[in-house]
Design an enzyme around this catalytic site. Structure first.
Site, PDB file in Angstrom:
ATOM      1  N   LYS A  23     172.494 -12.086  21.267  1.00 40.42           N
ATOM      2  CA  LYS A  23     173.410 -13.126  21.564  1.00 40.42           C
ATOM      3  C   LYS A  23     173.756 -13.956  20.461  1.00 40.42           C
ATOM      4  O   LYS A  23     175.180 -14.381  20.461  1.00 40.42           O
ATOM      5  CB  LYS A  23     173.090 -14.066  22.782  1.00 40.42           C
ATOM      6  CG  LYS A  23     173.934 -14.971  23.331  1.00 40.42           C
ATOM      7  CD  LYS A  23     173.455 -15.618  24.735  1.00 40.42           C
ATOM      8  CE  LYS A  23     173.273 -14.759  25.895  1.00 40.42           C
ATOM      9  NZ  LYS A  23     172.197 -14.227  26.283  1.00 40.42           N
ATOM     10  N   ARG A 117     171.005 -21.240  26.000  1.00 40.56           N
ATOM     11  CA  ARG A 117     170.924 -19.736  26.270  1.00 40.56           C
ATOM     12  C   ARG A 117     169.832 -18.890  25.439  1.00 40.56           C
ATOM     13  O   ARG A 117     169.866 -18.901  24.418  1.00 40.56           O
ATOM     14  CB  ARG A 117     172.394 -19.149  25.939  1.00 40.56           C
ATOM     15  CG  ARG A 117     173.618 -19.714  26.610  1.00 40.56           C
ATOM     16  CD  ARG A 117     174.751 -19.305  26.116  1.00 40.56           C
ATOM     17  NE  ARG A 117     175.858 -19.718  26.687  1.00 40.56           N
ATOM     18  CZ  ARG A 117     176.474 -19.274  27.981  1.00 40.56           C
ATOM     19  NH1 ARG A 117     175.996 -18.247  28.512  1.00 40.56           N
ATOM     20  NH2 ARG A 117     177.572 -19.903  28.318  1.00 40.56           N
ATOM     21  N   GLY A 132     170.932 -10.334  31.711  1.00 36.08           N
ATOM     22  CA  GLY A 132     170.419 -10.898  32.807  1.00 36.08           C
ATOM     23  C   GLY A 132     168.906 -10.917  32.674  1.00 36.08           C
ATOM     24  O   GLY A 132     168.256 -11.439  33.677  1.00 36.08           O
ATOM     25  N   THR A 136     169.606 -18.648  31.133  1.00 40.65           N
ATOM     26  CA  THR A 136     170.710 -19.540  30.506  1.00 40.65           C
ATOM     27  C   THR A 136     170.695 -21.074  31.476  1.00 40.65           C
ATOM     28  O   THR A 136     170.731 -20.869  32.640  1.00 40.65           O
ATOM     29  CB  THR A 136     171.928 -18.943  30.635  1.00 40.65           C
ATOM     30  OG1 THR A 136     171.968 -18.055  29.676  1.00 40.65           O
ATOM     31  CG2 THR A 136     173.063 -19.938  30.272  1.00 40.65           C
ATOM     32  N   GLN A 183     174.666 -24.443  22.494  1.00 42.24           N
ATOM     33  CA  GLN A 183     176.126 -24.566  22.418  1.00 42.24           C
ATOM     34  C   GLN A 183     176.948 -25.544  23.215  1.00 42.24           C
ATOM     35  O   GLN A 183     176.653 -25.709  24.510  1.00 42.24           O
ATOM     36  CB  GLN A 183     176.973 -23.111  22.573  1.00 42.24           C
ATOM     37  CG  GLN A 183     178.142 -22.652  22.036  1.00 42.24           C
ATOM     38  CD  GLN A 183     178.377 -21.253  22.570  1.00 42.24           C
ATOM     39  OE1 GLN A 183     177.675 -20.549  23.250  1.00 42.24           O
ATOM     40  NE2 GLN A 183     179.360 -20.649  21.985  1.00 42.24           N
ATOM     41  N   GLU A 297     182.508 -12.706  28.144  1.00 39.47           N
ATOM     42  CA  GLU A 297     182.709 -14.002  29.011  1.00 39.47           C
ATOM     43  C   GLU A 297     183.424 -15.123  28.347  1.00 39.47           C
ATOM     44  O   GLU A 297     183.225 -15.440  27.135  1.00 39.47           O
ATOM     45  CB  GLU A 297     181.102 -14.649  29.135  1.00 39.47           C
ATOM     46  CG  GLU A 297     179.997 -13.757  29.503  1.00 39.47           C
ATOM     47  CD  GLU A 297     178.634 -14.309  29.747  1.00 39.47           C
ATOM     48  OE1 GLU A 297     178.710 -15.615  29.601  1.00 39.47           O
ATOM     49  OE2 GLU A 297     177.721 -13.546  29.604  1.00 39.47           O
ATOM     50  N   GLN A 309     180.790 -15.721  24.975  1.00 39.78           N
ATOM     51  CA  GLN A 309     179.771 -14.346  24.871  1.00 39.78           C
ATOM     52  C   GLN A 309     180.649 -13.380  24.784  1.00 39.78           C
ATOM     53  O   GLN A 309     181.410 -12.911  25.462  1.00 39.78           O
ATOM     54  CB  GLN A 309     178.694 -14.456  25.977  1.00 39.78           C
ATOM     55  CG  GLN A 309     177.632 -13.415  25.662  1.00 39.78           C
ATOM     56  CD  GLN A 309     176.983 -13.421  24.107  1.00 39.78           C
ATOM     57  OE1 GLN A 309     177.399 -13.078  23.309  1.00 39.78           O
ATOM     58  NE2 GLN A 309     175.903 -14.119  24.178  1.00 39.78           N
ATOM     59  N   ARG A 311     179.317  -8.702  24.666  1.00 42.94           N
ATOM     60  CA  ARG A 311     178.204  -8.021  24.257  1.00 42.94           C
ATOM     61  C   ARG A 311     178.577  -6.529  24.448  1.00 42.94           C
ATOM     62  O   ARG A 311     179.916  -6.383  25.041  1.00 42.94           O
ATOM     63  CB  ARG A 311     177.075  -8.126  25.293  1.00 42.94           C
ATOM     64  CG  ARG A 311     177.464  -7.861  26.665  1.00 42.94           C
ATOM     65  CD  ARG A 311     176.211  -8.131  27.586  1.00 42.94           C
ATOM     66  NE  ARG A 311     175.691  -9.674  27.713  1.00 42.94           N
ATOM     67  CZ  ARG A 311     176.197 -10.633  28.436  1.00 42.94           C
ATOM     68  NH1 ARG A 311     177.055 -10.253  29.241  1.00 42.94           N
ATOM     69  NH2 ARG A 311     175.442 -11.450  28.604  1.00 42.94           N
ATOM     70  N   HIS A 859     172.103  29.859  35.769  1.00 33.51           N
ATOM     71  CA  HIS A 859     170.951  30.592  35.817  1.00 33.51           C
ATOM     72  C   HIS A 859     170.260  30.162  37.088  1.00 33.51           C
ATOM     73  O   HIS A 859     169.677  31.219  37.830  1.00 33.51           O
ATOM     74  CB  HIS A 859     170.221  30.320  34.756  1.00 33.51           C
ATOM     75  CG  HIS A 859     170.721  30.527  33.513  1.00 33.51           C
ATOM     76  ND1 HIS A 859     170.778  31.843  32.838  1.00 33.51           N
ATOM     77  CD2 HIS A 859     171.271  29.743  32.483  1.00 33.51           C
ATOM     78  CE1 HIS A 859     171.344  31.904  31.749  1.00 33.51           C
ATOM     79  NE2 HIS A 859     172.047  30.628  31.534  1.00 33.51           N
TER      80      HIS A 859
END
Length: 901
Positions: A23, A117, A132, A136, A183, A297, A309, A311, A859
């Site tokens: 993160k 976070r 998750g 946070t 943050q 996010e 965020q 990812r 097969h």
């Protein structure tokens, strides 16, 4: 000293995952993208976490106890995880570290509100999001509270869900460290999630935006349904506006609470279309910076978007690389090969090197580009017809793409045929065998003569024998030069026109019989019975031959008991996740037989079986998979099941019973045909086709046997070369070469150099690819299509599939994902993802078959028909929808499965 514990976001570079976690590294990257607004803040680095762990000595003992737990012991995991968290939270933050954090707060405003976070080193990675798994905390105010919540973030590395996630993904808890992002808090009007690719379909051109009022926790927690916007090519193409009754807001004194939304505002969009398009435009810049689709996010405050965020979207199936801007449509090779598992790099490159058509790699799987054939009306119909016969879901997926007029342009037919052949392209499917020639025309006619099959088999055997003889003296660069030439011989043998004629003769005769006998007699899939115990089927012979091995072992109780001990040891090792190449996990058990009464005879029987079939294994198209000859203990459970479930002489009896059933069916069909108008002609044609199908249908399995026979010769030579690299200190272990391509391995043999970082990265990529489910069809836009059955003849609640072997059977479902873990009794129905020839020894003891992947001529279907087992393949999510032990009914004639209990 301060700087090793705290870094401002602007000081973090993209290579800082080990220092600041996934993160934190992404936020550092985001903060340097022009035009992207990221709230200010700093990161408490993993050095601080390691300092805390060093001051919490009890954690070491707790982690040792955690490692010894049974993977399924959820209560033990819960208790130990809670103890670790408590120990970490109760550890006092050293003064020097606390001072570093409070000084950073002073720079950014120690009276401001912050989001705290977790940022683990195994989090928000390209191959695993770990979304998750850690905690946070929002709207944290004051230095004391910030420090307390930093400690809580460190402890959240050991939440029960995080510990379980790491154990399931094979990640050592001690290798993961925790950083913490602190943050400045944003108090948004709206917030939500932006996916820069459609997370459901995989379409990279389509972005989706979920939006709600207030803080994003209302959406994440499921408190409200979001507004959902779909954006394509810079335009909102769909929108769904939800009734948003509640939101999460920040409290002035810290923390958050739920609030009611004014009823007059609940159905108002959280974003305007203009704002949605602006947000997606920012998302595209972020995607370009990180080089892959992102899960972002965002918050909207004062009409400006703040990115909190980003990812990677790790669930998307990768797209094959292409060097143009054109549209491409790819068909999965693995679905035709009945092997949809991820392959290692050496396996992928070897398969491509021996394939007759170009193949493209994505997600550890191979695909064939069929765009050109779809674009041409002359070849499109034949392609869809052939693929539809093999797997209707592939055809449906391709037709879904074709229904979009803008995706595959229709090219003019250069030579329109006013009266086209109803089957203009009988062989267009994309390389079901690597030796399949890419030609579009029908093979020339071939006489119905068993001597043709005998000649083809002898050709293949002679070619493999020559390969074994000539490769023995080759080492180093000379070996790779030899193999490059051997691959051309490989393709020449497998592309033998006579071989293709024989394969197509058997398949076309099967289709003719099924079509005509349905038309004339109203009988479905009549060829299934007419082909029972057909001669020269190497795969069905392999299953019956293991019954003969059981006959040798059955009279010797000491041998049976010894093999049971081997099986119990295997089960114990598998339960602990331990696998070794020798001992009871390898050839050692054969040595152990020598001292037992009947042991030498048993060993000779197994050795003779391995001499003929030891090159086979599960997933055998991947040269890196362990062969039966390398790990013969794999056969032990199958042998024991045969000893328990069958009596002496079972192989010969079963084969003869099948042959008699086929003869009786032939007499019945011909008799009924002769009673029809023009019956003598129909009976005569049918008799010729029955003779033709029984002459050639067994040979359908032999080219694959030839492929894996040659592959095992290649593999033994390559492993010997890998052994030389190990002894020279170039690589740590032989199997490291499996993570190199053939060319990279060749270069290493010449230079005696291998970049360890490449091997480590490839191992991580392979681990992530294994978790992906490959689609049947994939587009260059990234859309993954698996197709659907569009049928109205399936009872409500039944699972639709493709009928490949006639008959109806009811029994206990045994859901088996690993052939080595199969425990089947008489009358059981095997339910699995896919089968390849290595599964055929199981078929002698079951009553029916259900698979998620497969087609009429793959097969599993061929062997099911050979053994007379009702079978339905291509049943989507069968291993999830059918529970082990449930009673089910398989309708192999009509193509569906009923769950009875």
């Amino acid at each position: 000293m301060t700087e090793q514990y705290v870094l401002d976001l602007q000081e973090i570079d993209g290579a800082g995952v080990e220092a600041v976690g996934g993160k934190g590294a992404h936020l550092g990257g985001l903060s340097r993208i022009e035009g992207i607004d990221v709230p200010d803040g700093f990161c408490v680095t993993t050095d601080a976490f390691r300092l805390i762990m060093a001051r919490t000595p009890s954690v070491d003992d707790l982690l040792d106890r955690l490692a010894r737990l049974d993977p399924d012991d959820r209560e033990g995991t819960r208790v130990l995880s809670a103890e670790i968290r408590r120990a970490v939270e109760e550890t006092a933050v050293p003064e020097g570290l606390a001072s570093a954090i409070t000084r950073a707060l002073a720079r950014h405003g120690d009276r401001a509100a912050y989001a705290v976070r977790s940022s683990a080193t195994a989090e928000d990675l390209p191959t695993a999001s770990f979304a998750g798994q850690q905690d946070t905390y929002l709207n944290v105010v004051g230095p004391a509270e910030i420090l307390r919540h930093v400690s809580r973030c460190w402890a959240s590395l050991f939440t029960e869900r995080a510990v379980t996630y790491r154990r399931r993904n094979g990640i050592d808890h001690r290798t993961v460290h925790m950083a913490v992002v602190v943050q400045r808090m944003v108090f948004p009007h709206a917030s939500g999630i932006l996916f820069t690719a459609d997370p459901v379909t995989g379409d990279r051109r389509t972005a989706t935006v979920d939006a709600g009022f207030g803080l994003g926790e209302a959406l994440v927690s499921g408190l409200v349904n979001p507004d959902v916007f779909t954006v394509r090519d810079g335009e909102v193409v769909t929108r769904t506006i939800a009734a948003k009754q509640r939101a999460v807001r920040a409290l002035p004194t810290g923390g958050t609470r739920e609030v009611e939304i004014d009823p007059r505002q609940q159905e108002r969009p959280a974003l305007t279309d203009e704002q949605v398009v602006r947000l997606v435009r920012a998302g595209r810049r972020i995607e370009a910076h990180f080089g892959r689709p992102q899960d972002i996010e965002w918050c909207l405050a004062d009409d400006g978007f703040r990115i909190v965020q980003s990812r990677p979207i790790t669930t998307l199936f990768p797209v094959p690389e292409h060097d143009d801007q054109e549209k491409h449509v790819y068909v999965s090779v693995g679905h035709q090969q009945m092997m949809t598992d991820a392959m290692k790099p050496l396996g992928l490159s070897m398969w491509r090197a021996t394939a007759m058509v170009p193949m493209h790699e994505a997600g550890g799987r191979l695909f064939v580009d069929v765009t050109g054939r779809l674009a041409s009306p002359a070849s499109r119909a034949g392609l869809l017809d052939m693929l539809g016969k093999g797997d209707p879901l592939v055809r449906d997926a391709l037709e879904t793409v074709l229904d979009r007029d803008d995706f595959v342009p229709s090219l003019p037919d250069p030579d329109p045929d006013p009266d086209p052949d109803p089957d203009p392209d009988p062989d267009p499917d994309p390389d079901p065998e690597p030796g399949r020639p890419p030609g579009d025309g029908a093979p020339a006619p071939i006489r119905t003569d068993p001597a043709v099959v005998t000649e083809l088999i002898e050709r293949s055997r002679a070619s493999v024998a020559a390969l074994e003889r000539d490769i023995r003296t080759k080492t180093g660069p000379e070996l790779f030069d030899f193999l490059t030439e051997a691959f051309e011989e490989h393709k020449r043998v497998l592309g033998d026109p006579l071989s293709m004629q024989a394969i197509m003769a058997g398949m076309e005769a099967t289709w003719w019989l099924n079509d005509k006998l349905w038309e004339w007699l109203g009988e479905k899939n009549a060829a299934d019975t007419l082909t029972l115990s057909a001669p020269d089927n190497i795969t069905s012979e392999m299953g019956l031959a293991l019954l003969d091995v059981a006959d040798v072992i059955r009279p010797w109780p000491e041998v049976v008991a010894f093999l049971q001990d081997v099986r119990d040891a295997q089960d114990a090792q598998d339960a602990r996740g331990v696998r070794s190449a020798r001992g009871v996990r390898g050839e050692g058990f054969l040595d152990g037989l020598a001292q037992l009464a009947g042991g030498p005879e048993a060993r000779d029987a197994v050795e003779a079986y391995l001499d003929r079939y030891g090159m086979r294994c599960v997933g055998e198209i991947d040269i890196t998979r362990p062969r039966w000859r390398e790990r013969p203990d794999t056969l032990v459970p199958l042998i024991l099941d045969n000893v328990r479930n069958f009596g002496p002489g079972a192989a010969e009896r079963r084969f003869e019973q099948g042959r008699q059933k086929a003869r009786e069916k032939e007499r019945d069909v011909l008799s009924r045909l002769r009673a029809l108008p023009d019956g003598d002609r129909k009976a005569e044609e049918t008799e010729r086709m029955i003779d033709r199908v029984r002459t050639f249908i067994g040979y359908r399995e032999y080219p694959k046997y030839g492929i894996v026979s040659r592959y095992f010769v290649y593999k033994r030579a390559l492993l010997a070369e890998a052994g030389r690299l190990v002894r020279a200190g170039v690589i740590a272990e032989q199997e490291d070469v499996f993570y190199l391509t053939f060319q990279e391995f060749r270069d290493a043999a010449g230079s005696h150099r291998v970049d360890d970082r490449i091997v480590r990265r490839r191992k991580e990529e392979f681990r992530s690819y294994r978790a992906l489910t490959p689609p049947r069809v994939l587009t260059s836009d990234g859309e993954a299509l698996s197709g659907a059955y569009r049928r109205d003849d399936v009872p409500a609640g039944a699972l639709a599939g493709l009928p490949v072997s006639a008959g109806t059977v009811e029994g206990r479902a045994r859901v088996v994902l690993d052939v080595s873990e199969a425990d089947l009794g008489p009358g059981d129905i095997l339910v699995t993802s896919f089968t390849d020839p290595s599964w055929s020894p199981l078929f002698v003891g079951i009553a029916g078959l259900v698979t998620e992947v497969g087609g009429l001529m793959t097969h599993g279907a061929v062997i099911a028909r050979e053994y007379g087992l009702p079978a339905v393949v291509g049943v989507e999510r069968a291993t999830l929808l059918i529970r082990d032990g449930q009673r089910i009914r398989v309708h192999g004639t009509d193509g569906y499965v009923e769950i009875l209990s």
